[in-house]
Structure formats: structure tokens, C-alpha cells
Design an enzyme around this catalytic site. Structure first.
Site, PDB file in Angstrom:
ATOM      1  N   LYS A  36      66.492  99.852 116.273  1.00 36.88           N
ATOM      2  CA  LYS A  36      65.098  99.662 116.087  1.00 36.88           C
ATOM      3  C   LYS A  36      63.970  99.719 117.246  1.00 36.88           C
ATOM      4  O   LYS A  36      64.204  98.857 118.171  1.00 36.88           O
ATOM      5  CB  LYS A  36      64.991  98.427 115.353  1.00 36.88           C
ATOM      6  CG  LYS A  36      63.481  97.934 114.829  1.00 36.88           C
ATOM      7  CD  LYS A  36      63.717  96.600 114.188  1.00 36.88           C
ATOM      8  CE  LYS A  36      62.222  95.878 113.990  1.00 36.88           C
ATOM      9  NZ  LYS A  36      62.132  94.603 113.291  1.00 36.88           N
ATOM     10  N   LYS A  64      51.485  88.538 110.648  1.00 36.20           N
ATOM     11  CA  LYS A  64      52.039  87.217 111.056  1.00 36.20           C
ATOM     12  C   LYS A  64      51.113  86.129 111.662  1.00 36.20           C
ATOM     13  O   LYS A  64      50.268  86.567 112.151  1.00 36.20           O
ATOM     14  CB  LYS A  64      52.940  87.666 112.513  1.00 36.20           C
ATOM     15  CG  LYS A  64      53.992  88.653 112.131  1.00 36.20           C
ATOM     16  CD  LYS A  64      55.079  88.958 113.421  1.00 36.20           C
ATOM     17  CE  LYS A  64      55.856  90.211 113.199  1.00 36.20           C
ATOM     18  NZ  LYS A  64      57.151  89.530 112.463  1.00 36.20           N
ATOM     19  N   ASP A  85      60.489  93.438 119.900  1.00 32.51           N
ATOM     20  CA  ASP A  85      60.862  94.023 118.592  1.00 32.51           C
ATOM     21  C   ASP A  85      61.527  95.422 118.791  1.00 32.51           C
ATOM     22  O   ASP A  85      61.977  96.192 117.914  1.00 32.51           O
ATOM     23  CB  ASP A  85      59.652  94.194 117.653  1.00 32.51           C
ATOM     24  CG  ASP A  85      60.240  93.876 116.038  1.00 32.51           C
ATOM     25  OD1 ASP A  85      61.320  93.479 116.025  1.00 32.51           O
ATOM     26  OD2 ASP A  85      59.473  94.229 115.006  1.00 32.51           O
ATOM     27  N   GLU A  96      59.275  95.822 107.931  1.00 29.25           N
ATOM     28  CA  GLU A  96      59.054  97.117 108.738  1.00 29.25           C
ATOM     29  C   GLU A  96      60.262  97.933 109.145  1.00 29.25           C
ATOM     30  O   GLU A  96      60.461  99.088 109.023  1.00 29.25           O
ATOM     31  CB  GLU A  96      57.928  97.432 109.518  1.00 29.25           C
ATOM     32  CG  GLU A  96      57.901  97.115 110.803  1.00 29.25           C
ATOM     33  CD  GLU A  96      58.503  95.738 111.216  1.00 29.25           C
ATOM     34  OE1 GLU A  96      59.204  95.602 112.246  1.00 29.25           O
ATOM     35  OE2 GLU A  96      58.056  94.699 110.481  1.00 29.25           O
ATOM     36  N   ARG A 104      63.353  97.679 108.622  1.00 23.39           N
ATOM     37  CA  ARG A 104      64.505  98.229 107.724  1.00 23.39           C
ATOM     38  C   ARG A 104      63.874  99.504 107.278  1.00 23.39           C
ATOM     39  O   ARG A 104      64.740 100.472 106.854  1.00 23.39           O
ATOM     40  CB  ARG A 104      64.719  97.152 106.844  1.00 23.39           C
ATOM     41  CG  ARG A 104      63.610  96.950 105.777  1.00 23.39           C
ATOM     42  CD  ARG A 104      63.862  95.665 105.010  1.00 23.39           C
ATOM     43  NE  ARG A 104      63.856  94.550 105.901  1.00 23.39           N
ATOM     44  CZ  ARG A 104      64.047  93.213 105.335  1.00 23.39           C
ATOM     45  NH1 ARG A 104      64.666  93.062 103.982  1.00 23.39           N
ATOM     46  NH2 ARG A 104      64.167  92.219 106.297  1.00 23.39           N
TER      47      ARG A 104
END
Length: 485
Positions: free
Chosen positions: A246, A258, A269, A330, A332
Site C-alpha cells: 500500500k 480524519k 501510509d 481506502e 483496502r
């Protein structure tokens, strides 16, 4: 910093400082030279003791073990780095009679010495230049020098690959965009003749019907890229290993925005993608005997008039329809399309890595990776082998009751569950929907949300990125390589 193994008695090696391990509070072993001062200073071996006048540093470790050795080496470096010390010597403390100990020694020094200070106006530099390791061994057994030197080389490659991942994760989102990730991958392939890289743009993603990936990207000013790295060994490979990472270079949460405090650190991320890239780098340098692929989904998840919305339904590349209930789930969605594409590479082993769920941090703590997948035996074997890397892992099991919670009333599945509990497991179950039946027993999902980025130093890890997943997977691949011989 150079680390060198010398076939010489520790007392014959010249250095500015000597480091000595005290194992299990045994303060009377053969390398100890300051017993008289221990009584005076009330030192029992349970902590560290710096003797400036003697130019010796004693490091207390509960027991010998690969990770205890890494921690000790890191402590040696960080205790002495601010002194006028250029050279350090240390004897050998071999664990389980294996040369893997030397791999851990180098990892401890290299990981412990990492700094990300490019934005500091004044960055202090350590004066430590060389570490000398004597073949004098704590247990009295003779070291096999050539094998030990190979282990030192492996440790350096693995630790530097981990630091490579840290650099990318720590870099700010203004600089490290999806395009930057693509350029870094191309640069890596240019540097290594046994690595190939292909970068696929938005046109390709549309052609491949990677609608979930594209939907997440929609509100970003930066185009998405799917990056495919391939390492090819010199001889014919007996296994094909595919990593999927990812690569959210920034995640605002999208319209399911968030909170401000949670948005801070979201440059992390992209940790899964950087880990996969680092694994390819190390594989090429270690000359591993497998064909290894890394598929990276690079994008941002932002807000704007064109942002995807809760209540949207997406038809993924695989044809599975997904109801969007939360745009902050998002990762996934990106992985769903990337995993589907990656399986066309016909993997013998498929591993994805992602900072996927806050629930994993709540459930396992900040320092532990969650392992998920259908094959419990595969997960147990992976954990057994990879644990020598020092990375902490815990296996989470799937169950049919939670599988029911990701079903949707209006689509095949939902990107969040109908229950707030078991969020890491339901995220893994979501990804399982995109794993073809023939690959489900050879697939592991690694949720690295906990250890990927922490806002305080821990062990041999500094503030920020830890390169989570890099060492664990490289230790696993090295174990597979030994089995092939």
C-alpha cells in the site's frame, strides 16, 4: 561507519573504546576488566556502565539472543556517538552457535545509527568511523571466519534496506508524491542490473478497470501510479514470490475526514510500498535465488469536489462490487485492485503489507505486526522463521461470524464492517475476497499499522519510520533460500 571482523585477540586490537556485554548479570566473565570498580560503583550488571577513565562501556543484557544483541549494539553506538570516539572494539557473543549472530550485530549498529535530519539547520554527526569485532568468543568456541564475514555482509544489506524504507516513509508529503515513488523505483532498477521496473499510469489503470484504485485517487492533484518491480536471480528460480504494498503517499481520510491529530503522521501510509521496494533492493544485493516481484499502489486520498463519497458503489477490477461506507478505509480499495492484478504473475507466495487499520494498533500495540490469512500453518511457519529478525508479530484468525459483517445490502461487500469490533480481521477478510482460491493458502496479509511509524524512539528504532516488514520478509526469504540448497 565500517564494521570489520578481525581474527585477533581483543587485547591486541587498538581502539578508542572497548564495549563489553554483561549477560544475565554475570559480571565475572573473561572479558571483564573492571571488577574492582563494580563494587565501588554498586554495579550488578543489570544496566549499562560507562567508564570514561578506563575507556570501557559495559552493556547489561538479560540473555543472549539475536534481538538482545541488536539492542546492545545500538546502545553501544548511541552511548558513545557524542564523545570523541572514532573506533570501538568488541568481542564476539555468538548465540545458538550460529553466524546469524554477526548479521544481528551489524543490524544493531546500522539500524541504531540511523538519522533523518535533512530538515535540521544544524545536524550533529557522530565521529564513530569503525567498529572492530574480535574473533575472541564469549563461550570460548572458535568462530568460522568466512561464514561470519558473509553474515556481516548480509546484515549490512538488510539494515541498509530497512533504512532505505525509513528514508522514504519519513520524507514529507510535499516531496514524496506518487510520482516521486515511481522515480525512486526507476532509479533503483537503473542501479541494479537484475531489477526491472515498469510504471503504469492512469491510462493503464483505466484500461485495466482498476476502478477502486482510481476512485481513491480522484480528489488528488497528483496522478496515481502502479509500480511493478521485478528481481530476477542469476540461475533459474524455483519459486516466485510477490509482494504487494500500500503506497498512500498521504491519507487525509477523504470526505470521511480524519481528525487533525490523526492526520498528523499520515505520510507513513506509504510504509507498505516502501517496505516492498526495500525488499527488492536487498534481494538483488543478497542475490537471493527466487524471482521476486513488488507491486506498489501509489496515490493520495484527499478531499475536494471530485472526491469519492460514502454511499458510492465501486466495481473493482475483479468484478466484485464494493459499497463505500467510509472513505478512510481506502487502503483496502487500492490493495483490492493491486492484489487482483498481482495474481496474474502466478505467485507461489503472495504477501501484502499495509498500514491498514488503527484497530491493529489498539489490539496488538504499537510495536507488533498483525499476520492474517487463511492458512494457519503457513502463518505459524512464517512467524517462527521471521521472528529472528526482531520484528514482533501476532497471528489473527479469520472466522465466519466476522465475514458476515462485511456483506453489503446493495453490493457484494462493504469496505467497512457493520461492527466496530475486530476491525483488523474484517479488513483482512475484505482483502481475502480478492485472493483467488488457488492462492489463498499461500497468501499472508501483514498489517504494519502499529510499528511502521511511532512518535518516540524504541529499541534500535528512532522517532518516525521503522521500516516495518523489511527485515521480517528478508529473514523469511533467507530461510527459504537455505532450504533450497
Amino acid at each position: 561507519m565500517k564494521i570489520e571482523l578481525l581474527d585477533a585477540n581483543i587485547n591486541k586490537i587498538k581502539a578508542d573504546f572497548e564495549a563489553i556485554l554483561i549477560v544475565g548479570k554475570k559480571i565475572d566473565h573473561k572479558f571483564v576488566k573492571d571488577s574492582d570498580k563494580f563494587k565501588e560503583l554498586n554495579y550488578d550488571g543489570g544496566s549499562n556502565l560507562l567508564l570514561l577513565e578506563s575507556k570501557r562501556l559495559y552493556i547489561g543484557v538479560k540473555e543472549l539472543g539475536y534481538d538482545q544483541i541488536r539492542l546492545a549494539m545500538s546502545q553501544i553506538y548511541n552511548t558513545l556517538k557524542n564523545y570523541n570516539v572514532k573506533t570501538i572494539k568488541i568481542s564476539s557473543y555468538v548465540y545458538k552457535c550460529t553466524t546469524k549472530t554477526y548479521q544481528a550485530v551489524v543490524e544493531g549498529f546500522v539500524l541504531g545509527s540511523y538519522e533523518f535530519n535533512k530538515y535540521k539547520s544544524e545536524a550533529k554527526k557522530s565521529k564513530i568511523e569503525k567498529i572492530f569485532i574480535s574473533t575472541d568468543e564469549y563461550s570460548g568456541k572458535k568462530v568460522k571466519i568466512e561464514k561470519a564475514k558473509l553474515a556481516l555482509k548480509s546484515g549490512k544489506i538488510i539494515a541498509k534496506a530497512t533504512n532505505f524504507a525509513k528514508d522514504g516513509v519519513n520524507e514529507i508529503p510535499e516531496i514524496y508524491t506518487p510520482l516521486k515513488m515511481a522515480k525512486e523505483a526507476l532509479k533503483l532498477a537503473k542501479k541494479h542490473s537484475n531489477i526491472e521496473c515498469k510504471v503504469y499510469d492512469k491510462k493503464f489503470l483505466k484500461k485495466e478497470r482498476m476502478n477502486a484504485f482510481l476512485m481513491v485517487n480522484r480528489a488528488s492533484v497528483h496522478d496515481p501510479y502502479m509500480i511493478h518491480l521485478k528481481y530476477t536471480p542469476k540461475n533459474k528460480s524455483k519459486k516466485r514470490v510477490v509482494f504487494v504494498g500500500k503506497g498512500l503517499t498521504y491519507d487525509s481520510g477523504g470526505l470521511s475526514l480524519k481528525p487533525a491529530s490523526s492526520m498528523l503522521t499520515m505520510k507513513c501510509d506509504k510504509s507498505g510500498a516502501l517496505a516492498a521496494m526495500a525488499i527488492i533492493k536487498a534481494a538483488a544485493e543478497l542475490k537471493l535465488p527466487f524471482e521476486i516481484h513488488a507491486v506498489l499502489g501509489a496515490t493520495e486520498n484527499m478531499i475536494g469536489g471530485d472526491a469519492y463519497k460514502p454511499d458510492d458503489v465501486i466495481i473493482t477490477r475483479s468484478g466484485i462490487s464494493v459499497e463505500v461506507r467510509n472513505t478512510d478505509a481506502e487502503g483496502r480499495l487500492v490493495l483490492a485492485d493491486c492484489l487482483d492484478w498481482a495474481q496474474e504473475l502466478k505467485p507461489d507466495i503472495l504477501i501484502d503489507m499495509a498500514t491498514l487499520t488503527g484497530a491493529c494498533v489498539v489490539g496488538l500495540g504499537e510495536f507488533t505486526i498483525g499476520l492474517l490469512g487463511r492458512n494457519e500453518e503457513f502463518k505459524a511457519e512464517y512467524k517462527r522463521v521471521a521472528s529472528d529478525s526482531g520484528e514482533l508479530m501476532n497471528s489473527l484468525e479469520f472466522n465466519d461470524h466476522l465475514r458476515e459483517c462485511i456483506k453489503s445490502k446493495i453490493a457484494d461487500i462493504s469496505n467497512t464492517a457493520t461492527t466496530r469490533y475486530g476491525g483488523t480481521t474484517t479488513a483482512g477478510l475484505f482483502l481475502e475476497q480478492f485472493i483467488k482460491e488457488e492462492n489463498r493458502d499461500n497468501w499472508i496479509h501483514m498489517d504494519i499499522a502499529g510499528p511502521a511509524y511511532i512518535e518516540r524512539a524504541w529499541g534500535y528504532n528512532q522517532y518516525g519510520a521503522s521500516g516495518a516488514g523489511v527485515r521480517a520478509n528478508l529473514y523469511y526469504l533467507q530461510s527459504l533460500a537455505r532450504e533450497e540448497k
